[in-house]
Design a protein around this motif. Structure first.
Motif, PDB file in Angstrom:
ATOM      1  N   GLU B 157       0.835  -1.207   0.000  1.00 29.79           N
ATOM      2  CA  GLU B 157       0.000   0.000   0.000  1.00 29.79           C
ATOM      3  C   GLU B 157       0.871   1.259   0.000  1.00 29.79           C
ATOM      4  O   GLU B 157       0.564   2.241  -0.680  1.00 29.79           O
ATOM      5  CB  GLU B 157      -0.925  -0.004   1.224  1.00 29.79           C
ATOM      6  N   ARG B 160       2.133   1.766  -3.448  1.00 23.67           N
ATOM      7  CA  ARG B 160       1.105   2.329  -4.313  1.00 23.67           C
ATOM      8  C   ARG B 160       0.959   3.838  -4.069  1.00 23.67           C
ATOM      9  O   ARG B 160       0.930   4.636  -5.006  1.00 23.67           O
ATOM     10  CB  ARG B 160      -0.242   1.632  -4.090  1.00 23.67           C
ATOM     11  N   ASP B 161       0.842   4.214  -2.822  1.00 24.18           N
ATOM     12  CA  ASP B 161       0.704   5.638  -2.490  1.00 24.18           C
ATOM     13  C   ASP B 161       1.899   6.448  -2.974  1.00 24.18           C
ATOM     14  O   ASP B 161       1.757   7.542  -3.519  1.00 24.18           O
ATOM     15  CB  ASP B 161       0.545   5.820  -0.966  1.00 24.18           C
ATOM     16  N   ALA B 165       2.305   9.520  -5.986  1.00 29.18           N
ATOM     17  CA  ALA B 165       3.014  10.786  -5.773  1.00 29.18           C
ATOM     18  C   ALA B 165       4.139  10.974  -6.792  1.00 29.18           C
ATOM     19  O   ALA B 165       4.339  12.073  -7.327  1.00 29.18           O
ATOM     20  CB  ALA B 165       3.573  10.845  -4.355  1.00 29.18           C
ATOM     21  N   LEU B 200      11.861  10.318  -3.510  1.00 29.83           N
ATOM     22  CA  LEU B 200      10.587   9.775  -3.050  1.00 29.83           C
ATOM     23  C   LEU B 200      10.618   8.249  -3.071  1.00 29.83           C
ATOM     24  O   LEU B 200      10.112   7.593  -2.158  1.00 29.83           O
ATOM     25  CB  LEU B 200       9.433  10.291  -3.923  1.00 29.83           C
ATOM     26  N   HIS B 207       8.220   7.283   4.277  1.00 30.08           N
ATOM     27  CA  HIS B 207       7.251   8.380   4.182  1.00 30.08           C
ATOM     28  C   HIS B 207       5.805   7.904   4.012  1.00 30.08           C
ATOM     29  O   HIS B 207       4.878   8.524   4.518  1.00 30.08           O
ATOM     30  CB  HIS B 207       7.615   9.316   3.031  1.00 30.08           C
ATOM     31  N   PHE B 208       5.614   6.815   3.274  1.00 28.60           N
ATOM     32  CA  PHE B 208       4.247   6.383   2.970  1.00 28.60           C
ATOM     33  C   PHE B 208       3.814   5.146   3.750  1.00 28.60           C
ATOM     34  O   PHE B 208       2.676   4.708   3.634  1.00 28.60           O
ATOM     35  CB  PHE B 208       4.095   6.136   1.458  1.00 28.60           C
TER      36      PHE B 208
END
Lengths: 210, 210
Positions: B157, B160-161, B165, B200, B207-208
DNA sequence: TGTACATCAGTGAACGCGCGTTCACTGATGTAC
DNA sequence: TGTACATCAGTGAACGCGCGTTCACTGATGTAC
């Protein structure tokens, strides 16, 4: 500023008071600025625009040389408005966090007419004449500088480079959010964009430093 | 597949060989796919499009129900092409790094007609009927999945997030690069976008993650 | 084998429409005499 | 004070044009008899 009354000095009962034309022009620009962002420049006609401003289309050319001329002014106003909003958010709320929240909030996604012209019109404006794009070219650095001001670290160049990346990420994220029809998923796109923007800001010097 | 010759069986000297119409349709879609990305959907007319495909405009409606119908097909083809290119880059070069380099390379900025339809048409397509946007809605998750496949970490997940981004950041960065007229500065915008995308990806789980 | 006919991808004139733009005009004003 | 005139923001009919779309037609084919 009386509306009606006597005729002493003749100014009060003038059919068009001083500054009337300039006010009309500003009204047209404001209407155009909103409608261009909502529907795209190509889809908005002069006649409809003037009707939105409670005027008939014939008078348009006493205010602007052409539709293209208006596009430049309307884009400039839209960008200045957005810059002002973001600046205020940064000052009154928490710096960059205020900018990120303002830019990636659902209301911005849902009301492009009051939002950022870069996100609404970037691709279309890239195909307009250089003279029109000038309004945008002049203001893009201001967005970058506004973001860079609120980034951490002493390397100004790194902050600028990082700010460009953050702005690009926010523009693209907002557009993706507008393309996703499911509102829950779309909210999540915005939230992910915000996480990314914060992460880039935090790692600004680490990633963009020399 | 002989081009000309005898008439035995009649198929070879048929004015239109088997599959001819389907080939013509594909040619129209290919031309539209390119021109829409270059000039925007609104700015491309049926007559000009058909001329680009060496046809006259009258035949258009024996292939498509309307211009809007063609838009859906053309966007679908454009996105599938881009997905294929990015997938190949990921496989043959270095995973996500291949995707980032392919997406943010100057040639992509300079040739929107062969590039990503999301970056070229996102804002405009957001204003088209839901039926047309369907072609895009179906394919957006594939871009996200393609990126997510090449992200580090066990939390799917979070990948994916993070992929959403990263894709948003690349789309926005490419558009900004297309708006900046100075080529050196524009190259730098692309480079900054690539740095951001890598950062990222590296911090994906951090971060996610949940 | 020869003639008549159905098929069908593609042609090009024509349709109504809305676009950006132009222009003669309106009507309320202030100024000149 | 009264009349004639200049000003000028806004009006609305009209311009040529290109748009998306329709449709009667063309012409090369395969099939029927």
């Amino acid at each position: 500023m009386e509306k009606s009354g006597g005729s002493s000095k003749g100014l009060i009962t003038m059919r068009y008071e001083k500054g009337h034309k300039e006010a009309t022009r500003k009204r047209i620009v404001a209407v155009a600025s909103k409608r261009f962002r909502e529907d795209g420049v190509a889809a908005v006609g002069i006649a409809g625009l003037m009707a939105n401003a409670d005027l008939t289309h014939g008078g348009f050319y006493s205010h602007f040389a052409s539709k293209e001329d208006l596009v430049g002014d309307a884009v400039a106003e839209a960008l200045d408005d957005t810059l002002g909003v973001l600046r205020t958010e940064a000052e009154q709320r928490g710096g960059l966090e205020g900018i990120i929240r303002a830019y990636l909030r659902p209301a911005h996604r849902d009301h492009p007419g009051e939002g950022c012209a870069v996100a609404a019109l970037a691709a279309e404006l890239a195909r307009h004449p250089a003279a029109t794009r000038e309004a945008l070219s002049q203001r893009l650095p201001r967005f970058v500088e506004l973001i860079a001001e609120h980034l951490p670290g002493s390397d100004a160049e790194a902050r600028r480079d990082c700010a460009v990346a953050i702005f690009g990420a926010m523009v693209g994220t907002l557009q993706l959010a507008r393309l996703v029809s499911d509102s829950v998923e779309s909210d999540r796109v915005l939230a992910n964009g915000a996480v990314a923007a914060r992460a880039l800001a935090t790692g600004c010097q680490e990633h963009f430093g020399a």
